[in-house]
Write a protein that holds these residues in place. Structure first.
Motif: not given
Length: 259
Positions: A27-28, A204-206, A225-228
């Motif tokens: 996830h991270w 944040a997240g992208q 999209n770095t949140m997925k």
């Protein structure tokens, strides 16, 4: 409880802990995974990304940019030091074949010795057949100031170079909102013109990467999209409007596509 059952339960507990740790890591730290791309032709997204990128690139801490004050440099000199006024020092330099002869040219980036927030002149010095150098052009906007308000360093690192294809490449790298930027220039019909730019910004997240093929009027924007976990990426394509050549001596790369 039998000893054998205790061992089995212990193994199962260890396996669960390992699985939880692996899921946390994915996830991270998913940035190392290959993103899944979805290509689309979306001029509106291209325009939006360009606007976002320039908003953070121009003023990462909302300071007003310093006013450019034109400096008089000598037109000719026997050495590169002849082009450095007493108030300045050489911050960066590179040598290589830049124009259409086989003489080694020089590019200098100067720094005001008493003001780290002053705009830094970039000088293009063309080697002359009889010896010495001729000042082709200078620009106060090619790379920008090293510091803002005296204590805020704009870039983590920066570099200038001339490659084997006679491109002048100016690169700046920032871990904060200022992001990364690479600009390229090449002599065309005896003028040094702007040919290519690439920017990279992470929030944040992208993550957003934009490339500008100036000569072919093509823009490509990649959003990741770095949140997925699989880090899906969407690639949008656009076309730059028709425009005369952008000259190095007149160009501000941070605002050229912001209108």
């Amino acid at each position: 409880m039998k000893k054998q059952h205790k061992i089995i339960l212990g193994v199962l507990a260890c396996m669960m802990l390992v699985a939880i740790a692996l899921m946390y890591k994915l996830h991270w730290f998913g940035a190392g995974m290959k993103p899944q791309h979805e290509a689309t032709r979306n001029p509106d997204r291209v325009a939006e990304a360009i606007s976002d990128i320039h908003q953070v690139t121009l003023n990462p801490k909302k300071e007003s940019p310093k006013e450019a004050v034109q400096i008089e440099f000598p037109l000719y000199g026997n050495t590169i030091e002849d082009f450095v006024p007493g108030l300045y020092k050489i911050a960066m330099d590179t040598k290589g074949l830049l124009n259409n002869d086989e003489l080694e040219d020089v590019v200098l980036v100067l720094q005001n010795k008493t003001d780290s927030t002053d705009l830094r002149p970039t000088l293009i010095l063309l080697k002359q057949p009889e010896g010495g150098y001729r000042l082709y052009a200078s620009s106060l906007l090619a790379i920008g100031a090293a510091y803002i308000n005296g204590d805020y360093q704009q870039y983590d690192s920066e570099d200038i170079s001339i490659d084997q294809k006679r491109n002048l490449i100016i690169s700046t790298y920032g871990s904060g909102p200022v992001g990364n930027r690479e600009t390229r220039y090449r002599f065309i019909d005896n003028e040094l013109v702007f040919t290519y730019m690439e920017t990279f910004n992470a929030g944040a997240g992208q993550q957003t990467r934009a490339t500008y093929d100036v000569l072919n009027r093509k823009v490509t924007v990649e959003d990741i999209n770095t949140m997925k976990e699989d880090m899906p990426a969407t690639v949008s394509h656009g076309t730059l409007p028709q425009h005369p050549l952008y000259f190095f001596k007149e160009l501000d790369p941070t605002t050229v596509f912001s209108e």
